[in-house]
Enzyme design. Structure first.
Site, PDB file in Angstrom:
ATOM      1  N   CYS A  80       5.151 -41.024  19.056  1.00 33.45           N
ATOM      2  CA  CYS A  80       6.500 -40.443  19.050  1.00 33.45           C
ATOM      3  C   CYS A  80       6.522 -38.920  19.081  1.00 33.45           C
ATOM      4  O   CYS A  80       7.055 -38.313  20.011  1.00 33.45           O
ATOM      5  CB  CYS A  80       7.255 -40.920  17.811  1.00 33.45           C
ATOM      6  SG  CYS A  80       7.391 -42.702  17.640  1.00 33.45           S
TER       7      CYS A  80
ATOM      8  N   HIS B  39      12.608 -36.504  14.779  1.00 30.89           N
ATOM      9  CA  HIS B  39      11.167 -36.639  14.515  1.00 30.89           C
ATOM     10  C   HIS B  39      10.340 -35.481  15.059  1.00 30.89           C
ATOM     11  O   HIS B  39       9.189 -35.658  15.472  1.00 30.89           O
ATOM     12  CB  HIS B  39      10.635 -37.968  15.084  1.00 30.89           C
ATOM     13  CG  HIS B  39       9.419 -38.457  14.343  1.00 30.89           C
ATOM     14  ND1 HIS B  39       8.620 -39.487  14.801  1.00 30.89           N
ATOM     15  CD2 HIS B  39       8.846 -38.051  13.182  1.00 30.89           C
ATOM     16  CE1 HIS B  39       7.625 -39.700  13.961  1.00 30.89           C
ATOM     17  NE2 HIS B  39       7.747 -38.836  12.965  1.00 30.89           N
TER      18      HIS B  39
END
Length: 524
Positions: free
Chosen positions: A81, A142
Protein backbone atom coordinates in the site's frame (compact mmCIF):
# COMPACT_ATOMS: atom_id res chain seq x y z
CA UNK A 1 -16.16 43.34 -58.11
CA UNK A 2 -16.43 39.65 -58.93
CA UNK A 3 -12.84 39.20 -57.71
CA UNK A 4 -13.67 40.91 -54.36
CA UNK A 5 -16.85 38.84 -53.92
CA UNK A 6 -14.86 35.69 -54.62
CA UNK A 7 -12.21 36.65 -52.03
CA UNK A 8 -14.90 37.56 -49.49
CA UNK A 9 -16.59 34.20 -49.96
CA UNK A 10 -13.26 32.44 -49.60
CA UNK A 11 -12.48 34.31 -46.37
CA UNK A 12 -15.92 33.49 -44.92
CA UNK A 13 -15.46 29.83 -45.88
CA UNK A 14 -12.03 29.69 -44.21
CA UNK A 15 -13.27 31.38 -41.03
CA UNK A 16 -16.22 28.99 -40.75
CA UNK A 17 -13.92 26.02 -41.33
CA UNK A 18 -11.56 27.20 -38.59
CA UNK A 19 -14.48 27.64 -36.16
CA UNK A 20 -15.73 24.12 -36.89
CA UNK A 21 -12.24 22.67 -36.42
CA UNK A 22 -11.80 24.58 -33.17
CA UNK A 23 -15.15 23.34 -31.88
CA UNK A 24 -14.27 19.76 -32.79
CA UNK A 25 -10.90 20.17 -31.10
CA UNK A 26 -12.55 21.46 -27.94
CA UNK A 27 -15.02 18.59 -28.04
CA UNK A 28 -12.16 16.12 -28.40
CA UNK A 29 -10.31 17.48 -25.36
CA UNK A 30 -12.48 19.85 -23.27
CA UNK A 31 -10.66 22.37 -21.14
CA UNK A 32 -10.32 21.59 -17.43
CA UNK A 33 -12.38 18.41 -17.14
CA UNK A 34 -13.39 17.05 -13.76
CA UNK A 35 -11.21 14.18 -12.53
CA UNK A 36 -12.59 11.26 -10.49
CA UNK A 37 -9.93 8.79 -9.34
CA UNK A 38 -11.28 5.61 -7.71
CA UNK A 39 -8.70 3.36 -6.08
CA UNK A 40 -9.54 0.01 -4.51
CA UNK A 41 -7.42 -1.56 -1.79
CA UNK A 42 -5.96 -5.07 -2.28
CA UNK A 43 -8.26 -5.83 -5.24
CA UNK A 44 -7.00 -8.59 -7.53
CA UNK A 45 -7.15 -8.25 -11.29
CA UNK A 46 -9.12 -11.49 -11.39
CA UNK A 47 -11.80 -10.27 -8.98
CA UNK A 48 -13.92 -8.26 -11.43
CA UNK A 49 -16.03 -9.33 -14.39
CA UNK A 50 -14.43 -7.33 -17.18
CA UNK A 51 -11.08 -8.99 -16.39
CA UNK A 52 -12.44 -12.51 -16.60
CA UNK A 53 -14.30 -13.26 -13.36
CA UNK A 54 -17.67 -14.77 -14.29
CA UNK A 55 -18.95 -15.50 -10.78
CA UNK A 56 -18.54 -12.23 -8.84
CA UNK A 57 -20.97 -9.59 -10.10
CA UNK A 58 -19.42 -6.19 -10.81
CA UNK A 59 -21.82 -4.55 -13.31
CA UNK A 60 -20.83 -0.94 -12.55
CA UNK A 61 -17.10 -1.47 -13.00
CA UNK A 62 -17.78 -3.62 -16.07
CA UNK A 63 -19.91 -0.77 -17.41
CA UNK A 64 -16.98 1.62 -17.03
CA UNK A 65 -14.88 -0.70 -19.18
CA UNK A 66 -17.59 -0.90 -21.87
CA UNK A 67 -17.87 2.87 -22.02
CA UNK A 68 -14.14 3.55 -21.86
CA UNK A 69 -10.66 2.09 -22.16
CA UNK A 70 -9.51 -1.04 -20.34
CA UNK A 71 -5.79 -1.40 -19.66
CA UNK A 72 -4.74 -5.05 -19.52
CA UNK A 73 -1.05 -4.41 -18.81
CA UNK A 74 -1.42 -1.93 -15.95
CA UNK A 75 1.33 -2.08 -13.32
CA UNK A 76 1.66 -0.72 -9.78
CA UNK A 77 5.05 0.55 -8.61
CA UNK A 78 5.06 -1.73 -5.56
CA UNK A 79 3.11 -4.73 -4.24
CA UNK A 80 2.25 -2.92 -0.97
CA UNK A 81 0.00 0.00 0.00
CA UNK A 82 2.28 2.80 1.23
CA UNK A 83 4.98 2.68 -1.50
CA UNK A 84 2.45 2.08 -4.27
CA UNK A 85 0.28 5.01 -3.22
CA UNK A 86 3.31 7.27 -2.82
CA UNK A 87 4.29 6.48 -6.41
CA UNK A 88 0.72 7.10 -7.58
CA UNK A 89 0.57 10.52 -5.90
CA UNK A 90 4.01 11.71 -7.06
CA UNK A 91 4.51 9.92 -10.40
CA UNK A 92 7.87 8.63 -9.13
CA UNK A 93 9.23 5.29 -7.97
CA UNK A 94 8.83 5.17 -4.17
CA UNK A 95 12.55 4.56 -3.70
CA UNK A 96 13.17 8.06 -5.09
CA UNK A 97 11.15 9.67 -2.31
CA UNK A 98 12.22 7.33 0.48
CA UNK A 99 8.75 5.82 0.68
CA UNK A 100 9.97 2.24 0.29
CA UNK A 101 12.31 0.46 2.64
CA UNK A 102 14.53 -2.58 2.84
CA UNK A 103 13.32 -3.53 6.33
CA UNK A 104 10.58 -6.03 7.13
CA UNK A 105 7.92 -3.34 7.56
CA UNK A 106 7.65 -1.62 4.17
CA UNK A 107 4.37 0.10 5.05
CA UNK A 108 3.40 2.44 7.87
CA UNK A 109 2.33 0.17 10.74
CA UNK A 110 1.24 2.84 13.25
CA UNK A 111 -0.66 6.07 12.75
CA UNK A 112 1.62 7.60 15.40
CA UNK A 113 4.73 6.84 13.32
CA UNK A 114 6.65 9.94 12.27
CA UNK A 115 7.18 8.70 8.70
CA UNK A 116 5.21 9.84 5.69
CA UNK A 117 5.35 11.45 2.28
CA UNK A 118 8.24 13.98 2.35
CA UNK A 119 7.35 17.70 2.29
CA UNK A 120 9.63 18.25 -0.71
CA UNK A 121 7.65 15.80 -2.87
CA UNK A 122 5.01 17.26 -5.17
CA UNK A 123 1.66 15.49 -5.58
CA UNK A 124 -0.68 15.88 -8.52
CA UNK A 125 -3.22 17.39 -6.09
CA UNK A 126 -0.85 20.29 -5.34
CA UNK A 127 -0.42 21.14 -9.02
CA UNK A 128 -4.13 20.79 -9.77
CA UNK A 129 -4.89 23.04 -6.80
CA UNK A 130 -2.65 25.68 -8.38
CA UNK A 131 -4.64 25.33 -11.61
CA UNK A 132 -7.86 26.32 -9.87
CA UNK A 133 -9.21 22.85 -9.14
CA UNK A 134 -11.11 21.93 -6.01
CA UNK A 135 -9.27 18.88 -4.68
CA UNK A 136 -10.77 16.31 -2.35
CA UNK A 137 -9.72 12.98 -0.85
CA UNK A 138 -12.31 10.65 0.61
CA UNK A 139 -11.28 7.30 2.09
CA UNK A 140 -7.89 5.82 2.83
CA UNK A 141 -4.65 7.88 2.97
CA UNK A 142 -1.87 5.71 4.55
CA UNK A 143 0.93 8.13 3.67
CA UNK A 144 1.61 9.43 7.17
CA UNK A 145 0.03 11.98 9.48
CA UNK A 146 2.36 13.75 11.91
CA UNK A 147 6.08 14.38 12.45
CA UNK A 148 7.20 15.68 15.84
CA UNK A 149 3.88 15.98 17.69
CA UNK A 150 0.45 14.41 17.39
CA UNK A 151 -1.09 17.65 16.13
CA UNK A 152 1.42 18.99 13.62
CA UNK A 153 -0.15 16.89 10.82
CA UNK A 154 2.87 17.48 8.58
CA UNK A 155 1.97 14.54 6.29
CA UNK A 156 -1.77 15.17 6.32
CA UNK A 157 -3.65 15.22 2.97
CA UNK A 158 -4.36 18.93 3.45
CA UNK A 159 -0.58 19.50 3.49
CA UNK A 160 -0.29 17.61 0.19
CA UNK A 161 -2.60 19.52 -2.09
CA UNK A 162 -6.09 18.51 -0.98
CA UNK A 163 -8.68 21.12 0.04
CA UNK A 164 -10.90 18.57 1.75
CA UNK A 165 -10.33 15.26 3.48
CA UNK A 166 -12.78 12.81 4.95
CA UNK A 167 -11.69 9.30 5.79
CA UNK A 168 -9.08 7.16 7.40
CA UNK A 169 -5.58 8.64 7.68
CA UNK A 170 -4.24 5.14 8.33
CA UNK A 171 -5.43 1.86 6.76
CA UNK A 172 -8.01 -0.77 7.52
CA UNK A 173 -6.54 -3.84 9.24
CA UNK A 174 -7.58 -6.74 11.44
CA UNK A 175 -7.14 -4.81 14.69
CA UNK A 176 -9.89 -2.38 13.59
CA UNK A 177 -12.44 -5.16 14.09
CA UNK A 178 -13.31 -5.49 17.76
CA UNK A 179 -14.06 -9.19 17.18
CA UNK A 180 -11.05 -9.82 14.93
CA UNK A 181 -7.44 -10.75 15.54
CA UNK A 182 -4.25 -8.75 15.17
CA UNK A 183 -1.51 -8.30 12.60
CA UNK A 184 0.71 -6.11 14.77
CA UNK A 185 3.55 -8.44 15.75
CA UNK A 186 1.22 -11.24 16.88
CA UNK A 187 4.10 -13.52 17.93
CA UNK A 188 5.69 -10.75 20.00
CA UNK A 189 2.33 -9.98 21.59
CA UNK A 190 1.92 -13.65 22.52
CA UNK A 191 5.34 -13.67 24.21
CA UNK A 192 4.66 -10.42 26.05
CA UNK A 193 1.31 -11.72 27.25
CA UNK A 194 2.95 -14.96 28.43
CA UNK A 195 5.57 -12.97 30.33
CA UNK A 196 2.84 -10.81 31.90
CA UNK A 197 0.92 -13.90 32.96
CA UNK A 198 4.05 -15.39 34.53
CA UNK A 199 4.68 -12.15 36.41
CA UNK A 200 1.06 -12.11 37.59
CA UNK A 201 1.39 -15.73 38.74
CA UNK A 202 4.60 -14.84 40.61
CA UNK A 203 2.88 -11.91 42.32
CA UNK A 204 -0.02 -14.12 43.37
CA UNK A 205 2.37 -16.85 44.62
CA UNK A 206 4.36 -14.33 46.65
CA UNK A 207 1.17 -12.96 48.17
CA UNK A 208 -0.05 -16.42 49.22
CA UNK A 209 3.39 -17.25 50.60
CA UNK A 210 3.52 -14.00 52.56
CA UNK A 211 0.03 -14.42 54.03
CA UNK A 212 0.58 -18.07 55.01
CA UNK A 213 4.04 -17.44 56.41
CA UNK A 214 5.68 -19.85 53.95
CA UNK A 215 7.82 -17.06 52.49
CA UNK A 216 9.75 -14.44 54.40
CA UNK A 217 9.47 -11.33 52.24
CA UNK A 218 8.87 -7.75 53.24
CA UNK A 219 5.84 -5.85 52.00
CA UNK A 220 8.18 -3.24 50.56
CA UNK A 221 9.88 -5.78 48.28
CA UNK A 222 6.54 -7.33 47.34
CA UNK A 223 5.06 -3.92 46.49
CA UNK A 224 8.10 -2.98 44.40
CA UNK A 225 7.96 -6.27 42.46
CA UNK A 226 4.22 -5.88 41.86
CA UNK A 227 4.66 -2.29 40.67
CA UNK A 228 7.43 -3.28 38.21
CA UNK A 229 5.25 -6.10 36.85
CA UNK A 230 2.30 -3.75 36.41
CA UNK A 231 4.53 -1.17 34.71
CA UNK A 232 5.81 -3.82 32.30
CA UNK A 233 2.25 -4.83 31.37
CA UNK A 234 1.08 -1.24 30.87
CA UNK A 235 4.16 -0.36 28.79
CA UNK A 236 3.31 -2.83 26.01
CA UNK A 237 -0.46 -3.22 26.36
CA UNK A 238 -1.04 0.53 26.03
CA UNK A 239 0.29 0.13 22.47
CA UNK A 240 -0.98 -3.22 21.29
CA UNK A 241 -4.08 -3.51 23.44
CA UNK A 242 -5.44 -0.15 22.28
CA UNK A 243 -4.31 -0.34 18.62
CA UNK A 244 -7.93 -0.06 17.50
CA UNK A 245 -8.29 3.18 19.42
CA UNK A 246 -5.00 4.70 18.23
CA UNK A 247 -5.06 3.63 14.55
CA UNK A 248 -8.66 3.11 13.46
CA UNK A 249 -10.06 6.63 13.32
CA UNK A 250 -12.08 8.78 10.93
CA UNK A 251 -11.10 12.41 10.33
CA UNK A 252 -12.76 15.32 8.61
CA UNK A 253 -9.93 17.62 7.62
CA UNK A 254 -7.90 17.98 10.85
CA UNK A 255 -10.67 16.92 13.24
CA UNK A 256 -11.13 13.38 14.56
CA UNK A 257 -14.86 12.58 14.35
CA UNK A 258 -14.79 8.83 15.16
CA UNK A 259 -12.35 7.09 17.49
CA UNK A 260 -12.45 4.17 17.07
CA UNK A 261 -14.33 4.07 13.79
CA UNK A 262 -17.51 2.04 13.32
CA UNK A 263 -16.70 -0.30 10.47
CA UNK A 264 -20.28 -1.33 9.72
CA UNK A 265 -21.25 2.18 8.59
CA UNK A 266 -17.99 3.52 7.15
CA UNK A 267 -18.78 2.47 3.56
CA UNK A 268 -22.16 4.23 3.37
CA UNK A 269 -20.80 7.38 5.02
CA UNK A 270 -17.92 7.63 2.57
CA UNK A 271 -20.25 7.27 -0.41
CA UNK A 272 -22.46 10.05 0.98
CA UNK A 273 -19.39 12.25 1.47
CA UNK A 274 -18.34 11.67 -2.15
CA UNK A 275 -21.83 12.47 -3.41
CA UNK A 276 -21.94 15.64 -1.32
CA UNK A 277 -18.50 16.69 -2.57
CA UNK A 278 -19.59 16.32 -6.20
CA UNK A 279 -22.75 18.32 -5.51
CA UNK A 280 -20.80 21.14 -3.79
CA UNK A 281 -18.30 21.46 -6.63
CA UNK A 282 -20.44 20.85 -9.71
CA UNK A 283 -20.02 24.45 -10.86
CA UNK A 284 -16.20 24.37 -10.88
CA UNK A 285 -13.55 21.88 -12.01
CA UNK A 286 -12.76 19.35 -9.31
CA UNK A 287 -10.41 16.48 -8.65
CA UNK A 288 -11.85 13.86 -6.32
CA UNK A 289 -9.84 10.85 -5.20
CA UNK A 290 -12.18 8.24 -3.77
CA UNK A 291 -9.83 5.83 -2.01
CA UNK A 292 -11.83 2.76 -1.02
CA UNK A 293 -11.25 0.80 2.17
CA UNK A 294 -12.59 -2.21 0.24
CA UNK A 295 -11.45 -4.94 -0.23
CA UNK A 296 -8.80 -4.92 2.52
CA UNK A 297 -9.58 -7.23 5.43
CA UNK A 298 -11.35 -7.39 7.83
CA UNK A 299 -14.33 -8.19 5.62
CA UNK A 300 -17.09 -6.13 7.26
CA UNK A 301 -20.02 -6.47 4.85
CA UNK A 302 -23.32 -4.64 5.33
CA UNK A 303 -26.48 -6.70 5.79
CA UNK A 304 -27.79 -5.57 2.41
CA UNK A 305 -24.87 -7.23 0.56
CA UNK A 306 -24.17 -10.12 2.93
CA UNK A 307 -24.67 -13.66 1.63
CA UNK A 308 -25.33 -12.70 -2.00
CA UNK A 309 -22.09 -13.84 -3.62
CA UNK A 310 -20.98 -17.36 -4.53
CA UNK A 311 -17.58 -16.56 -3.01
CA UNK A 312 -18.62 -15.97 0.57
CA UNK A 313 -17.71 -12.81 2.52
CA UNK A 314 -14.95 -11.78 0.11
CA UNK A 315 -17.26 -11.99 -2.90
CA UNK A 316 -19.89 -10.01 -0.96
CA UNK A 317 -17.24 -7.41 -0.19
CA UNK A 318 -16.28 -7.02 -3.86
CA UNK A 319 -19.92 -6.71 -4.90
CA UNK A 320 -20.50 -4.09 -2.20
CA UNK A 321 -17.50 -2.16 -3.54
CA UNK A 322 -19.00 -2.27 -7.04
CA UNK A 323 -22.29 -0.94 -5.66
CA UNK A 324 -20.40 1.97 -4.04
CA UNK A 325 -18.72 2.77 -7.36
CA UNK A 326 -22.11 2.70 -9.08
CA UNK A 327 -23.63 5.19 -6.63
CA UNK A 328 -20.81 7.67 -7.21
CA UNK A 329 -21.06 7.31 -11.00
CA UNK A 330 -24.82 7.89 -10.73
CA UNK A 331 -24.10 11.16 -8.93
CA UNK A 332 -22.10 12.34 -11.93
CA UNK A 333 -25.01 11.44 -14.23
CA UNK A 334 -27.58 13.19 -12.04
CA UNK A 335 -25.53 16.41 -12.00
CA UNK A 336 -24.94 16.29 -15.77
CA UNK A 337 -21.19 15.88 -15.31
CA UNK A 338 -20.63 12.54 -17.00
CA UNK A 339 -19.40 13.88 -20.33
CA UNK A 340 -16.97 16.33 -18.75
CA UNK A 341 -15.43 13.95 -16.20
CA UNK A 342 -12.49 11.61 -16.62
CA UNK A 343 -13.11 8.57 -14.41
CA UNK A 344 -10.23 6.28 -13.50
CA UNK A 345 -10.56 3.00 -11.61
CA UNK A 346 -7.65 0.89 -10.37
CA UNK A 347 -6.27 -1.05 -7.41
CA UNK A 348 -3.18 -0.03 -5.46
CA UNK A 349 -1.65 -3.50 -5.98
CA UNK A 350 -2.59 -7.17 -6.35
CA UNK A 351 -4.76 -9.29 -4.08
CA UNK A 352 -3.51 -10.63 -0.75
CA UNK A 353 -3.28 -14.38 -1.38
CA UNK A 354 -1.91 -15.13 2.09
CA UNK A 355 -4.70 -13.37 3.97
CA UNK A 356 -6.43 -16.12 5.93
CA UNK A 357 -8.89 -16.49 8.76
CA UNK A 358 -8.15 -19.87 10.27
CA UNK A 359 -8.00 -22.28 7.36
CA UNK A 360 -10.09 -20.09 5.07
CA UNK A 361 -8.50 -17.71 2.55
CA UNK A 362 -10.11 -14.28 2.77
CA UNK A 363 -7.97 -12.56 0.13
CA UNK A 364 -8.70 -12.10 -3.56
CA UNK A 365 -7.65 -13.63 -6.87
CA UNK A 366 -5.00 -12.42 -9.30
CA UNK A 367 -6.22 -14.43 -12.25
CA UNK A 368 -3.52 -16.20 -14.24
CA UNK A 369 -0.70 -14.25 -12.58
CA UNK A 370 1.57 -15.80 -10.00
CA UNK A 371 2.09 -14.18 -6.61
CA UNK A 372 0.23 -11.41 -4.85
CA UNK A 373 0.46 -8.61 -2.31
CA UNK A 374 3.89 -8.21 -0.67
CA UNK A 375 5.49 -10.60 -3.21
CA UNK A 376 8.00 -8.53 -5.17
CA UNK A 377 9.05 -9.69 -8.62
CA UNK A 378 5.89 -11.72 -9.23
CA UNK A 379 3.29 -10.38 -11.61
CA UNK A 380 0.29 -11.05 -9.36
CA UNK A 381 1.42 -8.48 -6.83
CA UNK A 382 1.75 -5.63 -9.31
CA UNK A 383 -0.60 -6.37 -12.27
CA UNK A 384 -3.77 -4.40 -11.49
CA UNK A 385 -7.00 -3.42 -13.23
CA UNK A 386 -6.96 -0.04 -14.93
CA UNK A 387 -10.07 1.53 -16.52
CA UNK A 388 -10.55 5.07 -17.84
CA UNK A 389 -13.79 6.60 -19.11
CA UNK A 390 -14.38 9.97 -20.71
CA UNK A 391 -17.36 9.96 -23.11
CA UNK A 392 -16.66 11.64 -26.42
CA UNK A 393 -12.92 11.84 -25.77
CA UNK A 394 -11.78 8.29 -25.11
CA UNK A 395 -13.01 5.57 -27.49
CA UNK A 396 -15.57 3.31 -25.85
CA UNK A 397 -14.99 -0.42 -25.61
CA UNK A 398 -11.26 -0.17 -26.24
CA UNK A 399 -8.69 -2.58 -24.82
CA UNK A 400 -5.01 -1.64 -24.64
CA UNK A 401 -2.32 -4.22 -23.86
CA UNK A 402 0.62 -1.81 -23.73
CA UNK A 403 2.65 -1.54 -20.48
CA UNK A 404 1.30 1.31 -18.35
CA UNK A 405 1.77 2.28 -14.71
CA UNK A 406 -0.14 3.81 -11.82
CA UNK A 407 2.56 6.49 -11.95
CA UNK A 408 1.19 7.56 -15.35
CA UNK A 409 -1.85 9.17 -13.71
CA UNK A 410 0.37 11.96 -12.31
CA UNK A 411 1.43 13.45 -15.69
CA UNK A 412 -1.91 12.58 -17.32
CA UNK A 413 -3.97 14.49 -14.75
CA UNK A 414 -1.59 17.45 -14.75
CA UNK A 415 -1.73 17.62 -18.56
CA UNK A 416 -5.53 17.67 -18.51
CA UNK A 417 -5.58 20.34 -15.81
CA UNK A 418 -3.28 22.61 -17.81
CA UNK A 419 -0.38 22.36 -15.37
CA UNK A 420 3.29 21.71 -15.93
CA UNK A 421 5.39 18.84 -14.63
CA UNK A 422 8.08 19.71 -12.06
CA UNK A 423 11.40 20.24 -13.87
CA UNK A 424 13.60 19.83 -10.78
CA UNK A 425 13.15 16.06 -10.47
CA UNK A 426 12.68 12.89 -12.50
CA UNK A 427 9.07 11.97 -13.22
CA UNK A 428 8.77 8.27 -14.05
CA UNK A 429 5.16 8.36 -15.22
CA UNK A 430 4.09 9.11 -18.79
CA UNK A 431 1.10 11.05 -20.11
CA UNK A 432 -1.45 8.41 -21.16
CA UNK A 433 -3.70 10.59 -23.32
CA UNK A 434 -1.95 10.00 -26.68
CA UNK A 435 -2.08 6.23 -26.10
CA UNK A 436 -5.68 6.26 -24.82
CA UNK A 437 -6.92 8.34 -27.76
CA UNK A 438 -5.10 6.19 -30.31
CA UNK A 439 -2.71 8.93 -31.44
CA UNK A 440 0.28 6.68 -30.75
CA UNK A 441 0.32 2.87 -31.08
CA UNK A 442 2.67 2.02 -28.24
CA UNK A 443 3.47 2.90 -24.64
CA UNK A 444 6.16 5.49 -23.94
CA UNK A 445 7.66 3.23 -21.26
CA UNK A 446 10.80 1.52 -22.47
CA UNK A 447 11.67 0.18 -19.01
CA UNK A 448 9.58 -0.52 -15.93
CA UNK A 449 11.54 -1.42 -12.80
CA UNK A 450 10.16 -3.61 -10.04
CA UNK A 451 11.69 -3.30 -6.59
CA UNK A 452 11.44 -5.12 -3.29
CA UNK A 453 12.11 -2.23 -0.96
CA UNK A 454 15.17 -0.51 -2.40
CA UNK A 455 16.43 -3.65 -4.16
CA UNK A 456 15.64 -4.35 -7.80
CA UNK A 457 13.91 -7.67 -8.39
CA UNK A 458 12.93 -7.43 -12.05
CA UNK A 459 12.97 -5.21 -15.11
CA UNK A 460 10.33 -5.03 -17.84
CA UNK A 461 11.66 -3.95 -21.23
CA UNK A 462 9.35 -2.69 -23.95
CA UNK A 463 10.46 -1.51 -27.37
CA UNK A 464 8.78 1.78 -28.13
CA UNK A 465 8.56 1.04 -31.86
CA UNK A 466 7.21 -2.50 -31.48
CA UNK A 467 4.34 -4.14 -29.63
CA UNK A 468 6.54 -6.89 -28.16
CA UNK A 469 8.06 -6.60 -24.71
CA UNK A 470 10.40 -8.59 -22.50
CA UNK A 471 8.57 -9.80 -19.37
CA UNK A 472 10.13 -9.21 -15.96
CA UNK A 473 13.35 -11.12 -15.33
CA UNK A 474 15.70 -11.06 -12.36
CA UNK A 475 18.73 -13.06 -13.48
CA UNK A 476 22.34 -11.99 -13.00
CA UNK A 477 24.55 -11.23 -15.95
CA UNK A 478 27.07 -13.95 -15.12
CA UNK A 479 24.55 -16.74 -15.67
CA UNK A 480 25.27 -18.96 -18.65
CA UNK A 481 21.92 -20.35 -19.70
CA UNK A 482 19.20 -19.39 -22.13
CA UNK A 483 17.69 -16.94 -19.61
CA UNK A 484 20.78 -14.75 -19.31
CA UNK A 485 20.59 -11.48 -21.21
CA UNK A 486 24.34 -11.37 -21.76
CA UNK A 487 24.36 -14.95 -22.99
CA UNK A 488 21.49 -14.17 -25.37
CA UNK A 489 23.40 -11.16 -26.70
CA UNK A 490 26.48 -13.29 -27.38
CA UNK A 491 24.36 -15.94 -29.08
CA UNK A 492 22.84 -13.28 -31.31
CA UNK A 493 26.34 -12.11 -32.24
CA UNK A 494 27.40 -15.64 -33.16
CA UNK A 495 24.33 -16.07 -35.37
CA UNK A 496 24.86 -12.58 -36.89
CA UNK A 497 21.36 -11.49 -35.90
CA UNK A 498 21.99 -7.75 -36.07
CA UNK A 499 18.55 -6.66 -34.75
CA UNK A 500 18.84 -8.74 -31.60
CA UNK A 501 22.45 -7.68 -31.05
CA UNK A 502 21.33 -4.04 -31.05
CA UNK A 503 18.28 -4.69 -28.86
CA UNK A 504 20.05 -6.77 -26.21
CA UNK A 505 23.13 -4.56 -26.24
CA UNK A 506 21.08 -1.45 -25.71
CA UNK A 507 19.30 -2.99 -22.73
CA UNK A 508 22.55 -4.20 -21.15
CA UNK A 509 24.21 -0.78 -21.51
CA UNK A 510 21.14 0.98 -20.08
CA UNK A 511 20.97 -1.29 -17.06
CA UNK A 512 24.70 -1.01 -16.44
CA UNK A 513 24.31 2.78 -16.49
CA UNK A 514 21.50 2.66 -13.91
CA UNK A 515 23.54 0.27 -11.78
CA UNK A 516 26.54 2.61 -11.78
CA UNK A 517 24.27 5.49 -10.79
CA UNK A 518 23.12 3.51 -7.78
CA UNK A 519 19.54 3.20 -9.02
CA UNK A 520 19.64 -0.56 -9.51
CA UNK A 521 21.09 -3.27 -7.34
CA UNK A 522 20.80 -6.20 -9.75
CA UNK A 523 21.51 -6.50 -13.46
CA UNK A 524 19.30 -8.94 -15.34
Amino acid sequence: MGYLKHNRSLVIFLVCSLLIIARQSNAATPSKPNILLIMADDLGIGDIGCYGNDTIRTPNIDGLAKEGVKLTHHISAAPLCTPSRAAFMTGRYPSRSGMDYSSWHRVLMWLAASGGIPPNETTFAEIMQQQGYSTGLIGKWHLGLSCESRNDHCHHPLKNGFDYFYGMPFTLFEDCDAMGGTILNPHLQSRLMLCSQLVALAVFTLLIGKLTGLLSISWKVYTCFTFCGLLFFISWYSWYGFARYWNCIIMRNHEIIEQPMRLERSASLMVKEAQAYIARNQQRPFLLMFSLLHVHSPLIVTKMCSGKSKHGPYGDYVEEMDDMVGKILNSLDEKGLKNNTLVYFASDHGAHLEDRKGNVQVGGWNGIYKGGKAMAGWEGGIRVPGILRWPGVLPAGTEIDEPTSLMDIFPTVIHLGGGELPDDRIIDGKNLMPLLQGHVPHSEHEFLFHFCGIHLHAVRWHQKDKSTYMPPRSFRANQRDDRSLVYAWKQAEEHEDHNKVVQYGRLIISLQYFTQKGVLAVLI
